[in-house]
Design an enzyme around this catalytic site. Sequence first.
Site, PDB file in Angstrom:
ATOM      1  N   HIS A   1       0.832  -1.231   0.000  1.00  0.00           N
ATOM      2  CA  HIS A   1       0.000   0.000   0.000  1.00  0.00           C
ATOM      3  C   HIS A   1       0.859   1.271   0.000  1.00  0.00           C
ATOM      4  O   HIS A   1       0.531   2.248   0.679  1.00  0.00           O
ATOM      5  CB  HIS A   1      -0.945   0.015   1.207  1.00  0.00           C
ATOM      6  CG  HIS A   1      -1.900  -1.130   1.221  1.00  0.00           C
ATOM      7  ND1 HIS A   1      -3.028  -1.165   0.430  1.00  0.00           N
ATOM      8  CD2 HIS A   1      -1.896  -2.305   1.897  1.00  0.00           C
ATOM      9  CE1 HIS A   1      -3.680  -2.302   0.638  1.00  0.00           C
ATOM     10  NE2 HIS A   1      -3.002  -3.021   1.510  1.00  0.00           N
TER      11      HIS A   1
ATOM     12  N   ASN B   1     -10.796  -2.934   1.315  1.00  0.00           N
ATOM     13  CA  ASN B   1     -10.336  -3.045  -0.072  1.00  0.00           C
ATOM     14  C   ASN B   1     -11.474  -2.655  -1.009  1.00  0.00           C
ATOM     15  O   ASN B   1     -12.637  -2.623  -0.602  1.00  0.00           O
ATOM     16  CB  ASN B   1      -9.921  -4.492  -0.389  1.00  0.00           C
ATOM     17  CG  ASN B   1      -8.511  -4.799   0.071  1.00  0.00           C
ATOM     18  OD1 ASN B   1      -7.615  -3.971  -0.051  1.00  0.00           O
ATOM     19  ND2 ASN B   1      -8.315  -5.978   0.607  1.00  0.00           N
TER      20      ASN B   1
ATOM     21  N   TYR C   1      -0.806  -4.437  11.600  1.00  0.00           N
ATOM     22  CA  TYR C   1      -0.851  -3.042  11.152  1.00  0.00           C
ATOM     23  C   TYR C   1      -0.200  -2.083  12.155  1.00  0.00           C
ATOM     24  O   TYR C   1       0.656  -1.278  11.774  1.00  0.00           O
ATOM     25  CB  TYR C   1      -2.294  -2.637  10.801  1.00  0.00           C
ATOM     26  CG  TYR C   1      -2.714  -3.121   9.432  1.00  0.00           C
ATOM     27  CD1 TYR C   1      -2.702  -4.477   9.116  1.00  0.00           C
ATOM     28  CD2 TYR C   1      -3.096  -2.238   8.435  1.00  0.00           C
ATOM     29  CE1 TYR C   1      -3.053  -4.934   7.860  1.00  0.00           C
ATOM     30  CE2 TYR C   1      -3.453  -2.690   7.177  1.00  0.00           C
ATOM     31  CZ  TYR C   1      -3.434  -4.036   6.890  1.00  0.00           C
ATOM     32  OH  TYR C   1      -3.775  -4.483   5.642  1.00  0.00           O
TER      33      TYR C   1
END
EC number: 1.11.1.6
Length: 494
Positions: A61, A134, A344
Amino acid sequence: MIVAGPHNFYTLAEGKPLPRNDTSVQVRNQHGGGLVLLQDTQLIETLAHFSRERIPERVVHAKALGARGYFQVTHDISDITDADFLNGMGKKTEVLTRISTVGPEAGSADTIRDFHGWALKFKTAEGNNDWVFNNQPVFFVRDPIKFPSLNRSHKRHPATHTSDADMFWDFHVGSPESVHALMFLFSDRGTPASLRHINGYSGHTYKFTKKDGSFHYVKIQIHADGGVKNLSSDEAVRLAGTDPDHLINDMYNAIEDGNYASYTVSIQTIHPADVALCPVNIFDMTKVWPHAQYPLRPIGKLVFDRNPVNYFSEIEQAAFSPSTIVPGIEPSADPMLQARMFAYPDAARYRLGVNYQMLPTNAAKVPVYVPTERDGFMNFSANYGPDPNYINSSIHPMGFHTSAKSEYKPTEDVLTGPVVFTSEVTDEDFKQPRALWNNVFSKEEQESFVYNISGNIANVKRDWLREKVFDLFRRVDQSLGDRIEEAVSKIIKV
Ligand code: NDP
């Protein structure tokens, strides 16, 4: 204190005023040569800071657009969640978004075929809530142990340092549960024409909870109000050369022109007593919940109406995580969600440092008090002053926030069971891709799917691997596999 806007004189980084910033201090000889001096702090700091301008690029990303806007409640869902920002008709919550490709690097073209990550940070009255979605409803794998392998196979070969079709397809043939996501990747939805015209999907199952301990399983979907718009494969390739920042330019310029991006947020819900009625494992993110059985229930509007003023500060330093949730929303026993809740924030701690949540773009709008998390690199807070850095102090007793402590009863969920191998692939894994191919794609969409995917498979060097790829798609539908093989053979013969 750093001055926000233009100022009438320059300073050194520690505040010393300077007459000018465009010349180094030099001892010059009679022929015009110059020796620079170590005492020229301005020059040293200018060079040293430049060398350190880059922070680690996101491993996935990396290439993204950022925008600001708001979420507004349009429908009452107080029957299934007490989350403050989802309750109160008309209530608006500030939102930061970051929409990215997944595999390619920060400097890559944004029209390259890929899934698009869609991260949202809601700055609510109960702390931040992140949705890290997404633009496709399903994901390639359902076991988090495969996540790094999946992403490496979509990136660069360890020897050639180029994209590698053999490596890509070798991974997918070895993990056939990814076929549903591949159907989306190689459809025209794999090359969006505009980020104003994409949908967003939680993919994961969340729980929406009430204070009484009741809950529903929920999937969240975001639909572009102007509908989905895609590029053809050929147009996407052309734009990658002529306008590699096409998607950023499109959305940035639209927002500057007052042509704001707007979307409708909806949910699908399942009562815990009805889980067994669902035709799929609701914790498997390679599957959707059929609309006929679980219709979309609209909950609000999402509008992006402001561009960032500074990309690095507001977007590159932004960190999103599925673990950032507010009371009224809980994770489910979806293994991918559980793993992302660790991965994350771990990535953010590596990329930005342990105090990344203090950065203005990440900071909650509500008071934050975690005196057991202190110190660390770049801690620019008052660091909780003299407050105890240990728990249960009698010298400095802390009252608990009554609402946080007791308002929510814990939800009762079945959390144990037999160990299963989630990577085991059965015919069930091919039913939904088959429905997509046979019932959802139009004739034209079927044609472009075969065109898009055959161009990619034709790059596979090993004949036997190509055969395995055709067989993978024959398991979706015999005619699909045959059509792909025929198209690939024609490209290879040319
Ligand atoms: P439906 O016919 O009710 O739903 C099909 C959905 O597919 C549409 O609502 C639309 O969702 C999406 N869609 C439409 N055209 C395309 C396209 N060209 N490419 C990709 N997606 C498209 O049937 P089901 O709910 O039973 O689902 C059938 C299949 O549709 C699934 O197996 C899945 O592959 C796919 N699908 C299902 C979704 C779901 O949440 N149930 C969501 C997206 C796809 P949207 O409006 O979200 O674009």
